[in-house]
Scaffold this active site. Structure first.
Site, PDB file in Angstrom:
ATOM      1  N   CYS A 380      -1.466  -3.391   5.704  1.00 60.24           N
ATOM      2  CA  CYS A 380      -1.739  -2.422   4.657  1.00 60.24           C
ATOM      3  C   CYS A 380      -2.902  -2.581   3.834  1.00 60.24           C
ATOM      4  O   CYS A 380      -3.867  -1.804   4.506  1.00 60.24           O
ATOM      5  CB  CYS A 380      -0.530  -2.987   3.588  1.00 60.24           C
ATOM      6  N   HIS A 509       3.810  -3.817   6.887  1.00 60.90           N
ATOM      7  CA  HIS A 509       4.043  -5.023   6.428  1.00 60.90           C
ATOM      8  C   HIS A 509       4.959  -5.682   7.421  1.00 60.90           C
ATOM      9  O   HIS A 509       6.088  -6.199   7.232  1.00 60.90           O
ATOM     10  CB  HIS A 509       4.510  -5.313   5.151  1.00 60.90           C
ATOM     11  N   GLU A 511       5.114  -8.998   8.257  1.00 56.26           N
ATOM     12  CA  GLU A 511       5.583  -9.988   7.710  1.00 56.26           C
ATOM     13  C   GLU A 511       6.794 -10.127   7.394  1.00 56.26           C
ATOM     14  O   GLU A 511       7.723 -11.175   7.486  1.00 56.26           O
ATOM     15  CB  GLU A 511       4.504 -10.640   6.543  1.00 56.26           C
TER      16      GLU A 511
HETATM   17  N1  GLN Z   1      -2.753  -0.183  -2.551  1.00 57.91           N
HETATM   18  C1  GLN Z   1      -2.589   0.348  -1.326  1.00 57.91           C
HETATM   19  C2  GLN Z   1      -1.810   1.500  -1.303  1.00 57.91           C
HETATM   20  O1  GLN Z   1      -0.975   1.917  -2.028  1.00 57.91           O
HETATM   21  C3  GLN Z   1      -1.953  -0.785  -0.276  1.00 57.91           C
HETATM   22  C4  GLN Z   1      -0.645  -1.460  -0.542  1.00 57.91           C
HETATM   23  C5  GLN Z   1      -0.455  -2.437  -0.125  1.00 57.91           C
HETATM   24  O2  GLN Z   1      -0.997  -3.351   0.585  1.00 57.91           O
HETATM   25  N2  GLN Z   1       0.915  -2.630  -0.090  1.00 57.91           N
HETATM   26  O3  GLN Z   1      -1.584   2.409  -0.325  1.00 57.91           O
END
Ligand code: GLN
Length: 540
Positions: A380, A509, A511
């Protein structure tokens, strides 16, 4: 009709109620029963989405895009099931619902009160969570008995039990038995008080589960049983174990599942925990150990990245290895050569994150990985940092940045990670992210495709920013492989470096979907790269 197991806690919080509930779910599933879970969280937040992971641990994201308590992660992983929005209920949601109904005039001029209206809404939420008719619904109440904010939930549980047949519900109470280090004495008084408190609220526990450092001796079990109004065999002991994955076996050896099934008149089939035991054994007795670095912002508290730590552990266990994750505070990598901090690790992971703090440390770490061939996995925010790093150092755009990192109006030509909706507008803080399962089409030539073994995959998301579609061609021209894209919108989902090096990042994600017995394919591929990197280092 579903049977209900309620799990409450006493004495202190963070006792591992979530792990005990999840373990019980796993055992019951292994007996062939269909199980589901509900976590009742007495806090006022509507969901865990706005909560600081430092205080509360990770925000666990479900397939249907709910931002929930990390206990749902335990439930999903242990019982290998998929939960959703209805499986986590907070006071905020309950009051929100009651107040909305009051405004709509649903209460016909009645005075709206905790009893019956709030308590009824909680009982409805319990029924709603069981709408798919599991054989067993495990309902865990957060916090400890006696908390002011937990009282409406306790009252709802009392009424719920009262309205059911004796053989349809069971209440388990989990307590801590503190030990006095000097005299090596285990004290039962707090547990006794907790049982008393439960009785004051009109609840009678059917079983008492005790957390302690040492295994419990028989006289102690008898004493606790006496004070809790239970038979000694209904007092279950969970001493400190090698790893949390030993908890299911510990409960099973004391017949907890058999006694519960008897009480609930469920079929008395055999539990088969052998695959799980093998996994736990692999975690406890690895054949080798490797070390990787994780660079993040909540590095002080591993619970903030609970699912990530788990996904790494699952993949390592599958390879009979232990992968130690050294959490490095991102800011420690700012303004210093990354080699000073990252030398000696066999891999680098950059997890999800929010805000500017620590961003340049992460970019610095990624550059080091890219330039030295250190296996890298970006998740992400990790993908977003990797794109900025690539733009700055490979595409010749030293000013490349993310819209999330600039205060005012960012210069679009420099903004490689951008806000696609709400452009320029301030967005509210809660519930505005791209959330939940999203599809991704993988490039057949990619390492990601090789790992997943299929072209169309789906992973859970939780982010607001995206790789700017206008920059994608530039990234490609400079050699970055856009290995995954959303099949409808074309948004960048995954990137990697072509060739030998494991340098992979995903906007999702993954995970959240890894399971002890089913390690996630991307983490397995990462683990293989880590292990061979460690071999290389050993042989050189
Ligand atoms: N801050 C980033 C976004 O809002 C990544 C978010 C995250 O890693 N879950 O896109």
């Amino acid at each position: 009709m579903s049977k209900f197991i309620f799990i409450t806690g006493g004495v202190v919080s963070s006792l591992g109620k979530g792990v005990v509930s999840a373990s019980l779910g796993l055992i019951l599933r292994s007996r062939g029963l269909k199980v589901s879970f509900l976590k009742l969280d007495p806090y006022l937040n509507r969901d865990a989405g706005t909560m600081n992971p430092y205080q509360h641990g990770e925000v666990f994201v479900t397939e249907d895009g709910a931002e929930t308590d990390l206990d749902l992660g335990h439930y999903e992983r242990f019982a290998n099931i998929i939960l959703g929005r209805v499986n986590n209920v907070t006071t905020g949601q309950i009051y929100g619902e009651v107040l909305d109904r009051e405004r709509r005039g649903d209460f016909n001029g009645e005075t709206v009160q905790v009893i019956p209206h709030v308590v009824d809404a909680i009982k409805n939420a319990i029924v709603r969570a069981a709408r798919n008719n599991p054989d067993v619904m495990l309902v865990e109440l957060g916090g400890t008995i006696g908390d002011i904010e937990g009282m409406p939930f306790i009252e709802a549980i009392r009424q719920f039990i009262l309205e059911k047949n004796r053989n349809d519900v069971i209440l388990l109470h989990l307590v801590l038995l503190p030990g006095l280090p000097v005299s090596h004495e285990i004290k039962t008084k707090p547990a006794q008080h907790s049982a008393q408190k439960l009785r004051e609220c009109g609840l009678h526990m059917n079983m008492l589960i005790c957390r302690s450092e040492e295994p419990m001796r028989e006289p102690l079990r008898k004493k606790l049983a006496l004070y809790s109004n239970l038979r000694p065999e209904h007092v279950i002991d969970v001493p400190d174990l090698r790893v949390i994955y030993d908890v299911p076996d510990c409960l099973h050896r004391q017949n907890l599942d058999a006694m519960i099934c008897r009480h609930l008149e469920l079929p008395e089939t055999e539990a088969d925990l052998s695959p799980w035991r093998q996994f736990s054994e692999a975690v406890s007795n690895p054949q080798r150990t490797v070390k990787i670095a994780a660079v993040g912002k909540y590095a002080g508290m591993a619970d903030s990245y609970k699912s990530l730590g788990e996904a790494i552990l699952h993949a390592a266990a599958r390879r009979q290895a232990r992968c130690e994750v050294n959490w490095i505070e991102a800011e420690a990598l700012e303004g210093v050569p990354a080699a000073e901090i990252l030398a000696g690790y066999a891999g680098l992971v950059i997890p999800g994150g929010f805000g500017y703090r620590g961003a340049s440390g992460k970019v610095n770490a990624i550059r080091f990985a890219r330039e030295t061939g250190l296996p890298f996995l970006g998740l992400c925010y990790g993908l977003q940092c990797a794109v900025v790093e690539f733009a700055r150092n490979v595409c010749g755009a030293p000013g490349a940045t993310s819209a999330e990192w600039s205060d005012g109006d960012p210069d679009p030509s420099q903004t490689w990670i951008t806000l696609l909706d709400n452009q320029g507008k301030a967005t509210p803080r809660g519930g505005t992210l791209r959330l939940g399962a999203q599809p991704c089409r993988l490039d057949r030539q990619s390492r990601a495709f090789k790992a997943y073994g299929e072209e169309l995959i789906s992973e859970r998301h939780r982010h607001r920013y995206e790789v700017d579609p206008a920059k994608v061609n530039l990234l490609r021209q400079h050699g970055l492989l856009i290995s995954g894209q959303n099949p409808q919108s074309g948004l960048v989902e995954m990137i990697e470096l072509p060739g030998e090096q494991f340098f992979v990042a995903t906007q999702a994600h993954p995970e959240f979907k890894s399971r002890p017995l089913y390690p996630h394919p991307l983490f397995l591929a990462f683990m293989d790269a880590i292990l061979s990197q460690a071999d290389k280092a050993r042989n050189s």
